[in-house]
Design a protein around this motif. Structure first.
Motif, PDB file in Angstrom:
ATOM      1  N   UNK A  89     -98.661  66.519 -33.509  1.00 22.65           N
ATOM      2  CA  UNK A  89     -97.878  67.724 -33.187  1.00 22.65           C
ATOM      3  C   UNK A  89     -96.481  67.621 -33.815  1.00 22.65           C
ATOM      4  N   UNK A  90     -95.843  66.445 -33.683  1.00 21.27           N
ATOM      5  CA  UNK A  90     -94.478  66.267 -34.195  1.00 21.27           C
ATOM      6  C   UNK A  90     -94.426  66.399 -35.715  1.00 21.27           C
ATOM      7  N   UNK A  91     -95.434  65.877 -36.397  1.00 21.21           N
ATOM      8  CA  UNK A  91     -95.459  65.972 -37.862  1.00 21.21           C
ATOM      9  C   UNK A  91     -95.766  67.393 -38.301  1.00 21.21           C
ATOM     10  N   UNK A  93     -95.232  70.098 -36.789  1.00 25.38           N
ATOM     11  CA  UNK A  93     -94.139  71.013 -36.457  1.00 25.38           C
ATOM     12  C   UNK A  93     -92.807  70.587 -37.077  1.00 25.38           C
ATOM     13  N   UNK A  94     -92.882  69.691 -38.058  1.00 21.39           N
ATOM     14  CA  UNK A  94     -91.736  69.316 -38.902  1.00 21.39           C
ATOM     15  C   UNK A  94     -90.615  68.603 -38.152  1.00 21.39           C
ATOM     16  N   UNK A  95     -90.982  67.910 -37.063  1.00 19.94           N
ATOM     17  CA  UNK A  95     -89.994  67.064 -36.401  1.00 19.94           C
ATOM     18  C   UNK A  95     -89.992  65.656 -37.002  1.00 19.94           C
ATOM     19  N   UNK A  96     -91.123  65.277 -37.590  1.00 23.53           N
ATOM     20  CA  UNK A  96     -91.257  63.985 -38.255  1.00 23.53           C
ATOM     21  C   UNK A  96     -91.906  64.198 -39.611  1.00 23.53           C
ATOM     22  N   UNK A  97     -91.773  63.216 -40.476  1.00 24.65           N
ATOM     23  CA  UNK A  97     -92.326  63.343 -41.817  1.00 24.65           C
ATOM     24  C   UNK A  97     -93.804  62.963 -41.851  1.00 24.65           C
ATOM     25  N   UNK A  98     -94.518  63.495 -42.813  1.00 25.68           N
ATOM     26  CA  UNK A  98     -95.933  63.172 -43.001  1.00 25.68           C
ATOM     27  C   UNK A  98     -96.059  61.726 -43.494  1.00 25.68           C
ATOM     28  N   UNK A  99     -97.287  61.180 -43.430  1.00 20.88           N
ATOM     29  CA  UNK A  99     -97.505  59.774 -43.775  1.00 20.88           C
ATOM     30  C   UNK A  99     -98.657  59.638 -44.763  1.00 20.88           C
ATOM     31  N   UNK A 232     -89.666  54.854 -40.149  1.00 20.49           N
ATOM     32  CA  UNK A 232     -89.749  55.622 -41.379  1.00 20.49           C
ATOM     33  C   UNK A 232     -90.134  57.073 -41.196  1.00 20.49           C
ATOM     34  N   UNK A 233     -90.219  57.545 -39.954  1.00 19.03           N
ATOM     35  CA  UNK A 233     -90.710  58.899 -39.711  1.00 19.03           C
ATOM     36  C   UNK A 233     -89.611  59.952 -39.605  1.00 19.03           C
ATOM     37  N   UNK A 234     -88.353  59.535 -39.619  1.00 24.46           N
ATOM     38  CA  UNK A 234     -87.257  60.496 -39.523  1.00 24.46           C
ATOM     39  C   UNK A 234     -87.206  61.366 -40.779  1.00 24.46           C
ATOM     40  N   UNK A 235     -86.817  62.601 -40.596  1.00 26.13           N
ATOM     41  CA  UNK A 235     -86.650  63.524 -41.723  1.00 26.13           C
ATOM     42  C   UNK A 235     -85.355  63.201 -42.474  1.00 26.13           C
ATOM     43  N   UNK A 236     -85.362  63.483 -43.778  1.00 25.52           N
ATOM     44  CA  UNK A 236     -84.164  63.271 -44.590  1.00 25.52           C
ATOM     45  C   UNK A 236     -84.264  64.186 -45.802  1.00 25.52           C
ATOM     46  N   UNK A 237     -83.154  64.790 -46.229  1.00 23.72           N
ATOM     47  CA  UNK A 237     -83.201  65.702 -47.376  1.00 23.72           C
ATOM     48  C   UNK A 237     -83.870  65.069 -48.601  1.00 23.72           C
ATOM     49  N   UNK A 238     -84.859  65.756 -49.152  1.00 24.75           N
ATOM     50  CA  UNK A 238     -85.551  65.275 -50.338  1.00 24.75           C
ATOM     51  C   UNK A 238     -86.686  64.306 -50.064  1.00 24.75           C
ATOM     52  N   UNK A 239     -86.816  63.899 -48.831  1.00 28.04           N
ATOM     53  CA  UNK A 239     -87.894  62.961 -48.455  1.00 28.04           C
ATOM     54  C   UNK A 239     -89.149  63.755 -48.102  1.00 28.04           C
ATOM     55  N   UNK A 240     -90.187  63.637 -48.915  1.00 28.93           N
ATOM     56  CA  UNK A 240     -91.404  64.418 -48.701  1.00 28.93           C
ATOM     57  C   UNK A 240     -92.318  63.797 -47.650  1.00 28.93           C
ATOM     58  N   UNK A 241     -92.493  62.497 -47.727  1.00 33.86           N
ATOM     59  CA  UNK A 241     -93.362  61.823 -46.767  1.00 33.86           C
ATOM     60  C   UNK A 241     -93.048  60.331 -46.758  1.00 33.86           C
ATOM     61  N   UNK A 242     -93.551  59.655 -45.747  1.00 34.65           N
ATOM     62  CA  UNK A 242     -93.425  58.207 -45.659  1.00 34.65           C
ATOM     63  C   UNK A 242     -94.641  57.558 -46.309  1.00 34.65           C
ATOM     64  N   UNK A 243     -94.397  56.552 -47.133  1.00 30.62           N
ATOM     65  CA  UNK A 243     -95.484  55.716 -47.630  1.00 30.62           C
ATOM     66  C   UNK A 243     -95.588  54.509 -46.702  1.00 30.62           C
ATOM     67  N   UNK A 277    -111.421  50.886 -47.177  1.00 28.26           N
ATOM     68  CA  UNK A 277    -111.597  52.255 -47.675  1.00 28.26           C
ATOM     69  C   UNK A 277    -110.778  53.263 -46.873  1.00 28.26           C
ATOM     70  N   UNK A 278    -110.235  52.806 -45.752  1.00 27.48           N
ATOM     71  CA  UNK A 278    -109.555  53.728 -44.844  1.00 27.48           C
ATOM     72  C   UNK A 278    -108.092  53.855 -45.237  1.00 27.48           C
ATOM     73  N   UNK A 279    -107.815  54.759 -46.145  1.00 26.15           N
ATOM     74  CA  UNK A 279    -106.451  55.046 -46.560  1.00 26.15           C
ATOM     75  C   UNK A 279    -106.380  56.467 -47.101  1.00 26.15           C
ATOM     76  N   UNK A 280    -105.151  56.972 -47.177  1.00 25.35           N
ATOM     77  CA  UNK A 280    -104.945  58.353 -47.589  1.00 25.35           C
ATOM     78  C   UNK A 280    -104.012  59.044 -46.617  1.00 25.35           C
ATOM     79  N   UNK A 281    -104.029  60.365 -46.595  1.00 25.38           N
ATOM     80  CA  UNK A 281    -103.196  61.121 -45.665  1.00 25.38           C
ATOM     81  C   UNK A 281    -103.592  60.792 -44.225  1.00 25.38           C
ATOM     82  N   UNK A 282    -102.606  60.595 -43.366  1.00 28.38           N
ATOM     83  CA  UNK A 282    -102.868  60.151 -41.997  1.00 28.38           C
ATOM     84  C   UNK A 282    -103.911  61.011 -41.291  1.00 28.38           C
ATOM     85  N   UNK A 283    -103.810  62.326 -41.443  1.00 24.30           N
ATOM     86  CA  UNK A 283    -104.694  63.201 -40.682  1.00 24.30           C
ATOM     87  C   UNK A 283    -106.071  63.375 -41.320  1.00 24.30           C
TER      88      UNK A 283
END
Length: 431
Positions: A89-91, A93-99, A232-243, A277-283
């Motif tokens: 929900x937090x990701x 709704x743009x409260x946290x960054x994607x992973x 690493x989940x905090x938002x920051x200008x220019x930060x698209x997602x957390x690796x 094999x389990x890697x990629x976008x979190x969701x």
């Protein structure tokens, strides 16, 4: 510890440690309300000493990591969850960054490291992880996969320092680092590319510009893992997602927290050889894990998985042959019928018929239902009956059906019980 008084009320703000040593200064009914921050710790003895001493009208807890690392439920402390928002929900709704989740096998072996208090013993873990070869592998993983400002979690102060030596421009941050605020500012200014730490940046650190988190400190404690990733989940200008880079290796029977842990997904029934094999976008991971875990190797071991889970949670399954899905759901597959008990929450509650009930009550109701409605299929759902006839070699009929459905599976040494588990899963998947 601080007191704030007015004409109408008294507010006491205190750490658990300071309050524990001053309980006798207060009456048991002194406070109308007690608020506990980081309340996932509330099941600990130090917290319970305070909770059991006072008799407040309201006990209120706040936490961002409700799952305890030792899997202890909080239902003996709190009655209900009154407000809840999960990571998804937090990701969304743009409260946290994607992973973006990566698994990098650097070849460590911690299979012989002891488990104490729900996690790897720190001294033994450090000895296994803090080697020249592994530190070099961590540095290689950084160079190959990290993107932007990187935070690395190590097993010890020395481990942090040794990793930092392997990476150009990296700085180790420890409890003895006096200019920590200055280093964080330089990191934010991109003057320092990598900070390596040991248990420093877990809770309460204001450092939003973290673009990569590397877990070089293996853990089986889900709360600790979530806190590390959370840096690493905090938002920051220019930060698209957390690796997020999970550095993995051989763990033996121990459960290692990795990216799926953030979504409450159990990796126990995912075959070891498939886990990389389990890697990629979190969701995207839940569907991927569901597919990878839904294989004969897991079906055969399912009774063992469920027994261990039930024992750990002190639940009575009434010997019903539940299949435990990676997301925690319990599924019972009968002929032309599938029963599902949704995964429990942090208070050990699930939902049956739009009503919240305790997990044990759900197990009791399900047992009563199958006894009354499916007594003729007891040979399918009763583990005791399955064990009675299941030790002998699988029949040729069972083997032939499985061969047709799972061509890659060696059926030569299957027992009747194992074959039954596989057939139940294959034949009634769509029930």
């Amino acid at each position: 510890m601080a007191n704030h008084k007015s004409n109408k009320e008294e507010v006491v703000i205190a750490s658990i440690m300071s309050l524990t040593h001053r309980l006798e200064k207060f009456k048991s009914d002194e406070f109308d309300m007690i608020i506990i921050d980081e309340c996932h710790h509330a099941a600990a003895a130090s917290y319970k000493k305070i909770i059991n001493y006072f008799k407040p009208r309201l006990l209120l807890g706040f936490t961002a990591t409700p799952n305890r690392g030792d899997n202890v439920r909080l239902d003996d402390v709190f009655e209900k969850i009154i407000f809840q928002r999960d990571l998804k929900w937090a990701i969304q709704n743009k409260y946290l960054t994607d992973i973006e989740c990566l698994r990098v096998n650097i070849g460590y072996d911690i299979s012989k490291v002891a488990i104490r208090m729900g996690d790897f013993a720190t001294g033994e873990l450090d000895k296994a992880m803090n080697t020249d070869i592994l530190n070099g592998a961590i540095a290689e993983a950084y160079k190959k996969y990290a993107k932007g400002q990187t935070l690395i979690f190590a097993t010890s102060v020395e481990h942090a320092q040794n990793i930092a030596k392997e990476i150009d421009g990296a700085v180790a941050v420890t409890a003895e680092t006096k200019n920590r605020a200055e280093l964080i500012q330089k990191f934010t200014n991109r003057e320092i590319p990598v900070l390596v730490n040991c248990m420093i940046f877990t809770e309460g650190t204001d450092m939003p510009l973290v673009e990569t988190v590397m877990i070089a400190r293996p853990t089986s404690n889900s709360s600790l893992y979530t806190q590390m990733v959370g840096r690493g989940l905090r938002l920051y200008p220019g930060k698209e997602k957390l690796t997020l880079i999970d550095l993995v290796g051989t763990t033996g029977r121990a459960n290692l927290c990795t990216a799926p842990t953030l979504l409450g997904i159990d990796m126990e029934n995912v075959p070891k050889y498939k886990q990389d094999e389990i890697q990629g976008d979190l969701f995207d991971l839940p569907d991927l894990i569901q597919k990878i875990a839904d294989v004969p190797e897991s079906w055969i071991k399912n009774i063992e998985y469920v027994n261990l889970w039930a024992k750990g949670q002190t639940y009575n399954t009434h010997n019903v042959n539940w299949f435990k899905m990676p997301n925690g759901d319990l599924v019972l597959t009968l002929k032309n019928k599938r029963l599902v008990i949704p995964a429990q929450d942090e208070l050990g509650e699930t939902i049956i018929g739009n009503k919240k009930v305790k997990m044990q009550e759900a197990l009791d109701l399900a047992f009563k239902y199958v006894c009354e409605e499916y007594a003729d299929q007891k040979y399918i759902w009763d583990i005791k009956q399955i064990k009675k006839w299941g030790k002998s070699e699988a029949s040729e009929k069972q083997k032939n059906i499985i061969k047709r459905m799972c061509k890659e599976l060696d059926v030569s040494e299957l027992t009747k019980s194992e074959a039954s588990q596989i057939l139940n899963r294959i034949l009634y998947k769509g029930a």
